[in-house]
Enzyme design. Structure first.
Site: not given
Length: 391
Positions: A188-189, A198
């Site tokens: 995700h990061e 997002h």
């Protein structure tokens, strides 16, 4: 922007108006963990953020240093290509930085990283994430040696999972603190670092989900702002690894803060951190298309515009296992305007080089330069650069 002692603004967040009163204070007086306000040029409003170790952070997205945000405002999360369409390098052009969209995608599909400041658990999670990304996308990851731009993985703050959006230039931190050391969180990061915001911040999100602001923690409202960043591709993706869970930042976790408009969408699909969805893979591969060779060559612009008797410069980003064995050359379509003696390559630092072009004296017109990189195995990569010399 003139500093005033007390500023009142209306923040438009997810279709609702929120009154916010910010006490403007000198940068040095804002302590770690406190809320500060920065002016967003894109949104034309004051936006609250949290100060973490001198950085301005909204949820897990790092906006920049607190000092820079106070001086220059909040940049857009819109991520631009590293290669611009045109660079005008003439005497009558004054550089202008409107601080909108300051980050870029990584040239040559290659993200360089350093794990020297990461814990063992964070390094393990990061390596698992890049293996997952390499097997599902066209992005390549290489541990940094001397490359100019790279991600520095750190893990010195518990529960701090955060990253910049896109390539910033130089070293940029990606935090995987204690509690963040899983493959899914690391992936995700990393997607943030590659240029994605997002999923539920997409400009079209209100067609697909309802944000229950009455159940959102007061200091987390900004986390649900719509964004122009993230490069959304395809349909809204409830399964994206970049989506919040349905109860994200809820006052009462039994009540969703994010509710799909389609009642057939199960809440459990939102916020998964198991791996890339099909939509994630398609989006990443759209902006990082497949390269044909292991040798990568990128120019920071497609066209140089310069004055007569002037000179122009372009930056070259080179991706190669052994850069010292790669030969850079260039040819021109107009030898009268510029010949080989007017083309020079200079090593800057790391994997970047400077191409300097100096046209023949008193000549004007146009030419197309072909910049070529050839490695020791005979692999060849070429890029075109248009040159315009004004009268």
């Amino acid at each position: 922007m003139q500093r005033i002692s007390r500023t009142c603004s209306l923040l438009f967040i997810s279709g609702s108006l929120f009154a916010s009163v910010a006490q403007a204070a000198p940068v040095a007086l804002v302590k770690d963990g406190e809320t500060a306000y920065g002016y967003s040029l894109e949104a034309d409003q004051l936006v609250p953020y949290t100060v973490q170790r001198g950085m301005a952070v909204i949820d897990d997205i790092v906006l920049g240093t607190h000092a820079n945000i106070q001086r220059h405002g909040i940049p857009s999360l819109r991520v631009r290509p590293w290669t611009s369409k045109q660079e005008v390098q003439t005497r009558d052009v004054v550089p202008f930085d409107n601080h909108i969209g300051t980050s870029s995608r990584w040239p040559n599909n290659t993200l360089y990283y350093s794990l020297e400041e990461a814990s063992d658990a964070a390094a393990t999670a990061f390596r698992a994430a890049i293996r997952h990304l390499e097997s599902n996308t066209n992005v390549r990851f290489e541990e940094r040696t001397d490359q100019t731009n790279y991600v520095r993985v750190i893990s010195d703050a518990p529960r701090e999972c955060s990253s910049f959006v896109g390539m910033q230039g130089g070293a940029q931190d990606l935090s995987l603190g204690e509690g963040c050391e899983t493959m899914g969180i690391a992936a995700h990061e990393i997607l943030h670092a590659l240029g994605w915001a997002h999923e539920q911040s997409r400009a079209d999100r209100d067609r697909f989900v309802t944000i229950n602001m009455s159940n959102v923690q007061a200091d987390k409202v900004t986390n649900f702002m719509l964004s122009q960043g993230g490069d959304p591709i395809g349909a809204y993706d409830f399964d994206s690894i970049m989506h919040y869970r349905s109860s994200a930042f809820a006052i009462n976790t039994a009540i969703p803060t994010i509710l799909p408009i389609d009642p057939n969408i199960q809440l459990s699909r939102l916020g998964q951190r198991n791996g890339l969805s099909a939509g994630d893979r398609a989006s990443v591969n759209h902006f990082y298309p497949r390269l044909n060779t292991d040798l990568g060559l990128s120019l920071n612009t497609q066209q140089l515009v310069i004055n007569k008797n002037g000179r122009g410069m372009a930056t070259i980003d080179l991706a190669a296992k052994q850069r010292n064995l790669v030969q850079l050359t260039a040819t021109t379509s107009n030898n009268r305007l510029i010949n080989n003696s007017g083309i020079q390559f200079t090593h800057l630092k790391g994997n970047q080089y400077q191409l300097t072009v100096k046209p023949s004296a008193e000549m004007t017109g146009q030419a197309e330069l072909t910049v070529q990189a050839t490695d020791q195995f005979g692999q060849v990569v070429r890029k075109k650069l248009a040159l315009t010399v004004l009268r």
